[in-house]
Structures are given as structure tokens and as C-alpha cells.
Design a protein around this motif. Sequence first.
Motif, mmCIF file in Angstrom:
data_model
loop_
_atom_site.group_PDB
_atom_site.id
_atom_site.type_symbol
_atom_site.label_atom_id
_atom_site.label_comp_id
_atom_site.label_asym_id
_atom_site.label_seq_id
_atom_site.Cartn_x
_atom_site.Cartn_y
_atom_site.Cartn_z
ATOM 1 N N LYS A 72 0.826 -1.205 0.000
ATOM 2 C CA LYS A 72 0.000 0.000 0.000
ATOM 3 C C LYS A 72 0.862 1.256 0.000
ATOM 4 O O LYS A 72 0.582 2.213 -0.738
ATOM 5 N N SER A 73 1.917 1.265 0.802
ATOM 6 C CA SER A 73 2.812 2.429 0.858
ATOM 7 C C SER A 73 3.458 2.683 -0.500
ATOM 8 O O SER A 73 3.577 3.833 -0.943
ATOM 9 N N LEU A 74 3.866 1.602 -1.164
ATOM 10 C CA LEU A 74 4.487 1.736 -2.483
ATOM 11 C C LEU A 74 3.494 2.290 -3.497
ATOM 12 O O LEU A 74 3.814 3.215 -4.259
ATOM 13 N N LEU A 75 2.280 1.749 -3.499
ATOM 14 C CA LEU A 75 1.263 2.214 -4.444
ATOM 15 C C LEU A 75 0.894 3.674 -4.178
ATOM 16 O O LEU A 75 0.703 4.459 -5.116
ATOM 17 N N GLU A 76 0.798 4.043 -2.907
ATOM 18 C CA GLU A 76 0.479 5.434 -2.564
ATOM 19 C C GLU A 76 1.592 6.374 -3.029
ATOM 20 O O GLU A 76 1.323 7.489 -3.501
ATOM 21 N N HIS A 77 2.830 5.925 -2.903
ATOM 22 C CA HIS A 77 3.959 6.746 -3.356
ATOM 23 C C HIS A 77 3.923 6.915 -4.874
ATOM 24 O O HIS A 77 4.124 8.023 -5.392
ATOM 25 N N VAL A 93 -6.514 -6.376 0.674
ATOM 26 C CA VAL A 93 -7.024 -5.276 1.500
ATOM 27 C C VAL A 93 -7.746 -4.271 0.603
ATOM 28 O O VAL A 93 -7.176 -3.772 -0.372
ATOM 29 N N GLY A 94 -9.007 -3.981 0.945
ATOM 30 C CA GLY A 94 -9.826 -3.127 0.097
ATOM 31 C C GLY A 94 -9.240 -1.747 -0.139
ATOM 32 O O GLY A 94 -9.250 -1.238 -1.260
ATOM 33 N N SER A 95 -8.708 -1.123 0.909
ATOM 34 C CA SER A 95 -8.158 0.231 0.762
ATOM 35 C C SER A 95 -6.939 0.236 -0.157
ATOM 36 O O SER A 95 -6.730 1.181 -0.928
ATOM 37 N N THR A 96 -6.151 -0.840 -0.097
ATOM 38 C CA THR A 96 -4.986 -0.949 -0.980
ATOM 39 C C THR A 96 -5.429 -1.135 -2.424
ATOM 40 O O THR A 96 -4.861 -0.552 -3.354
ATOM 41 N N LYS A 97 -6.470 -1.933 -2.613
ATOM 42 C CA LYS A 97 -6.983 -2.163 -3.963
ATOM 43 C C LYS A 97 -7.530 -0.866 -4.561
ATOM 44 O O LYS A 97 -7.378 -0.611 -5.759
ATOM 45 N N ASN A 98 -8.130 -0.027 -3.732
ATOM 46 C CA ASN A 98 -8.627 1.265 -4.215
ATOM 47 C C ASN A 98 -7.485 2.174 -4.661
ATOM 48 O O ASN A 98 -7.601 2.892 -5.662
ATOM 49 N N VAL A 99 -6.378 2.156 -3.920
ATOM 50 C CA VAL A 99 -5.208 2.942 -4.322
ATOM 51 C C VAL A 99 -4.695 2.445 -5.669
ATOM 52 O O VAL A 99 -4.352 3.235 -6.559
ATOM 53 N N LEU A 100 -4.664 1.131 -5.836
ATOM 54 C CA LEU A 100 -4.196 0.540 -7.093
ATOM 55 C C LEU A 100 -5.085 0.990 -8.259
ATOM 56 O O LEU A 100 -4.582 1.347 -9.331
ATOM 57 N N ILE A 101 -6.388 0.995 -8.048
ATOM 58 C CA ILE A 101 -7.308 1.400 -9.115
ATOM 59 C C ILE A 101 -7.149 2.890 -9.430
ATOM 60 O O ILE A 101 -7.192 3.303 -10.593
ATOM 61 N N ASN A 102 -6.936 3.703 -8.401
ATOM 62 C CA ASN A 102 -6.692 5.133 -8.631
ATOM 63 C C ASN A 102 -5.409 5.349 -9.424
ATOM 64 O O ASN A 102 -5.330 6.249 -10.269
ATOM 65 N N LEU A 103 -4.411 4.522 -9.159
ATOM 66 C CA LEU A 103 -3.158 4.610 -9.917
ATOM 67 C C LEU A 103 -3.388 4.192 -11.368
ATOM 68 O O LEU A 103 -2.872 4.827 -12.297
ATOM 69 N N LEU A 104 -4.176 3.146 -11.571
ATOM 70 C CA LEU A 104 -4.531 2.740 -12.936
ATOM 71 C C LEU A 104 -5.229 3.882 -13.677
ATOM 72 O O LEU A 104 -4.930 4.153 -14.849
ATOM 73 N N LEU A 151 -14.794 -4.999 -8.374
ATOM 74 C CA LEU A 151 -13.564 -4.688 -9.103
ATOM 75 C C LEU A 151 -13.866 -4.360 -10.562
ATOM 76 O O LEU A 151 -13.364 -3.374 -11.113
ATOM 77 N N ARG A 152 -14.692 -5.174 -11.186
ATOM 78 C CA ARG A 152 -15.067 -4.947 -12.592
ATOM 79 C C ARG A 152 -15.770 -3.599 -12.752
ATOM 80 O O ARG A 152 -15.477 -2.835 -13.678
ATOM 81 N N ASN A 153 -16.690 -3.301 -11.832
ATOM 82 C CA ASN A 153 -17.428 -2.041 -11.916
ATOM 83 C C ASN A 153 -16.513 -0.835 -11.731
ATOM 84 O O ASN A 153 -16.693 0.204 -12.378
ATOM 85 N N LYS A 154 -15.537 -0.954 -10.854
ATOM 86 C CA LYS A 154 -14.597 0.146 -10.654
ATOM 87 C C LYS A 154 -13.756 0.370 -11.912
ATOM 88 O O LYS A 154 -13.431 1.510 -12.259
#
Length: 211
Positions: free
Chosen positions: A8-13, A49-60, A111-114
Motif C-alpha cells: 500500500k505504501s508503495l502504491l500510494e507513493h 485489502v480493500g483500501s490498498t486495492k482502491n489505491v491501485l485502481i486510482n493509480l490505474l 472490481l469490474r465495476n470500478k
Amino acid sequence: GAPSGLIKSLLEHLLELATETAHRTHNLRTMRELQLVPKLLYIVNDVKVGSTKNVLINLLAALLGGQPRPNDLLCLGQFMAYTLPLPTQTEQNILITEDFEKESEGEVVILRNKCLCVLHTLLFTNRNLVNTIVCEEISRVLGMDWLLSFMQENVHPTTVLWALRILVILCSGQGQQSAIMQRFREGLSTGGWVRHAEVCGTGQAGVVLPA
């Protein structure tokens, strides 16, 4: 694998580098050249972890923003296609929430909907006008047949609704003389989303990457 907090820290960075720094344009170009979109799609199912997955989608979303690279768009579309239920399965009775829940039956649907939401956002410019270039690119790279696959009767209603929203914009965004609408009417709107692909990963929701 790496601890979830570290991921999560890496994705947020990475997200900060892509969206908030003075060098974000250069950073985005570098991340795209490093094929970060397919790499993120490769690990998304391992992120629990849901919050980590959200960060990943925001990065995408940041990596796909503006004018998405055709290969990145293709990878996303192929990944999304492999989240769809098999013909013998149905999602009609799955109850979903607004966000990821641990071990939720509807996690794949969410996940698909996001991902569909990310695509929907790409269809508009910063001035909230329809981005006709991206519309044409989605039609060319993925095709309307790809989009229609999210409207099958065994697919979750929330997914069907997102797909319909995108379909309406693609067909009407160019005005009365919409080339996309014309091709759609004539059945010439198949894309290249099934070409040059191999399934990577295990399970139903695998990742498809260019061969």
C-alpha cells in the motif's frame, strides 16, 4: 509476497508521483514506458485489502488518463473480460456493497465495476466534454462486442448499468454523424481485444496480457 502495508505504501507513493508532484508528466510517461498498467493488473487479484486495492485502481486511472496507450487499454479490457461469469454461472443473486469487503462474494463484481468507472471517466475531458478521441480509441482497440459482453443476462445488473452508460456515450458523443454509431448499426464494431492474448494467472479472473 510483500506485506500488505508495504504494498500500500508503495502504491500510494507511485500515485503521488503520478498526480501530485511538479514532475508528474515526466513520471507518468516513465511509468507507462515501464509497462506499469499490465504489472498492476497482474497483482490486483493478490491484493486482499480493500483500501490498498482502491489505491491501485486510482493509480490505474492516473496511468490511463488523458490519451491512454492502446496496449494499456487492451490489457485493461482483457482483464475485465476475464472477470465475467462463465455462461453456466449467474451473478443475478449476488449482493454487493459500494466498496470492497474482505472475502466478499461480490468482490469480482465490484472490481469490474470500478474498472468500468475508470473507463467512463476517460470518456470526458477536464471540461466535462465528451473526449471523442478516447471514444474512438475504445471502439477501435476493444470494440463494441467487448462492451456488449458486459450486458449479458447472467452478468450483475450493476455491471450492465455501467456498460450501458459507456455505450450511450460512445454512440452519441460524436453527434448525429457518429462514426461509432454507424459502425455499430452495421455490425462492424468488433475490436481487437481477443487478438494476441494469453491468459496469465489462475482462476476465473485471470489477467490477459499480449503474447
